[in-house]
Each structure stands twice: as structure tokens, then as C-alpha cells.
Enzyme design. Structure first.
Site, PDB file in Angstrom:
ATOM      1  N   CYS A  38      50.478  -5.504  -4.764  1.00 12.26           N
ATOM      2  CA  CYS A  38      49.708  -4.682  -5.868  1.00 12.26           C
ATOM      3  C   CYS A  38      48.261  -4.280  -5.209  1.00 12.26           C
ATOM      4  CB  CYS A  38      49.399  -5.067  -7.028  1.00 12.26           C
ATOM      5  SG  CYS A  38      48.518  -6.686  -6.835  1.00 12.26           S
ATOM      6  N   ASP A  40      45.573  -5.710  -4.713  1.00 13.99           N
ATOM      7  CA  ASP A  40      44.397  -6.593  -5.586  1.00 13.99           C
ATOM      8  C   ASP A  40      44.014  -7.805  -4.592  1.00 13.99           C
ATOM      9  OD1 ASP A  40      44.340  -5.060  -7.729  1.00 13.99           O
ATOM     10  OD2 ASP A  40      45.860  -6.439  -8.909  1.00 13.99           O
ATOM     11  N   CYS A  67      44.415  -7.857 -11.646  1.00 16.65           N
ATOM     12  CA  CYS A  67      44.607  -7.586 -13.084  1.00 16.65           C
ATOM     13  C   CYS A  67      44.176  -8.542 -14.104  1.00 16.65           C
ATOM     14  CB  CYS A  67      46.187  -7.311 -13.155  1.00 16.65           C
ATOM     15  SG  CYS A  67      46.873  -8.910 -12.934  1.00 16.65           S
ATOM     16  N   CYS A 111      50.750 -12.518  -9.112  1.00 15.33           N
ATOM     17  CA  CYS A 111      49.496 -12.516  -9.486  1.00 15.33           C
ATOM     18  C   CYS A 111      49.022 -14.035  -9.451  1.00 15.33           C
ATOM     19  CB  CYS A 111      49.158 -12.081 -11.103  1.00 15.33           C
ATOM     20  SG  CYS A 111      49.682 -10.310 -11.488  1.00 15.33           S
TER      21      CYS A 111
END
Ligand code: FES
Length: 159
Positions: A38, A40, A67, A111
């Protein structure tokens, strides 16, 4: 209350009131990772202390361009690893680190893996003190530094 509601409530609470957010003054080591899934990023600082001749994690903190799930997992993970030895902390998977939140939806598993990777980076045998790594004071400053201009963001397959 349904399990999904329960999960969402815990997630929302951890996002609204994250624990251990920000740079850790006097940290012994720092680890920074980025997700190819992603784009991130997450940075984790760790400080150690000695208890009965054993070196254990005294405190861990984090910053992220990530996120809400990454924030929530990092928040609970930094609490979970407190008091653990490096060896104990390294046995923990992303699933273990996010366990207090409940089961993550499949699209959010990476994540938790980002948090696990940041922890592994900080606890790696060659991890150095933040000042030795010439780490910029904040993740934002690091992203804006000239060295980051060459950063290549690799986008994963859409899910
Ligand atoms: Fe990137 Fe969660 S979507 S860390």
C-alpha cells in the site's frame, strides 16, 4: 454485539486514542519499514532496561504514514511487547501483535505485518541507535529528505 462490531469498536478506540505514538526520547534502536502492498510506512523506536540481569523492552513507540488499522495494531503491539526480551518479541507474528483487536479482515492483514516488520527491523542484530542511523527527527522529515527522492514505490496487485 456481533464479533465484527466488537472488532470495529476496538479498532476505532485504538485509532482515536493511540498509545505510545511519537518519537521515543532515549530510544536504543529504531526500525523503519514500508509496505509494498500500500506504500504506507511505519517507524518503531524501542528502549531497553535490565530486570534481574535480563535485557527487556522498557518501552516502544511508533509513528506511521499508514491506515487506521496500522495505527491501531502499532498501538496495541507497543503495549504487548513491553517487558518482553528481544527473543520473546521476535516470536510474535502480526497476528499475535494485533490479537487484542480481534481477527483482522483479510485486506488488513498486511497492516499488522507492517508493524511486525518494523519491530523486526528495530530488534535486528544490526539495528543501531537512532542517532547512529542519522534518522531524521520525524518520519515526515525523512520522507522529505533528498535521499528519499529516489524512493521507488512499487504498487502491488489490486485486491
Ligand atoms: Fe497500508 Fe494498512 S493499508 S498499512
Amino acid at each position: 454485539m456481533k464479533p465484527a462490531d466488537d472488532f470495529n469498536n476496538r479498532l476505532e478506540e485504538a485509532i482515536k486514542h493511540p498509545k505510545n505514538l511519537g518519537e521515543l526520547e532515549g530510544a536504543d534502536v529504531v526500525g523503519t519499514v514500508g509496505s509494498e502492498d500500500c506504500g504506507d510506512m511505519l517507524r518503531m523506536w524501542v528502549k531497553f532496561k535490565e530486570i534481574d540481569g535480563k535485557r527487556v523492552i522498557d518501552k516502544a513507540t511508533f509513528q506511521t504514514f499508514g491506515c487506521g488499522t496500522a495505527i491501531a495494531v502499532a498501538s496495541v503491539a507497543t503495549e504487548l511487547i513491553s517487558g518482553k526480551t528481544v527473543e520473546e518479541a521476535l516470536t510474535m507474528s502480526g497476528e499475535d501483535l494485533s490479537a487484542p483487536l480481534g481477527s483482522l479482515p483479510p485486506l488488513k492483514i498486511h497492516c499488522a505485518q507492517l508493524v511486525e516488520e518494523a519491530l523486526r527491523s528495530a530488534l535486528a542484530p544490526d539495528a543501531q541507535a537512532p542517532e547512529q542511523k542519522n534518522v531524521a527527527p520525524t518520519l515526515l522529515q525523512r520522507m522529505q529528505s533528498p535521499a528519499q527522492e529516489k524512493r521507488k514505490i512499487v504498487l502491488g496487485p489490486s485486491k
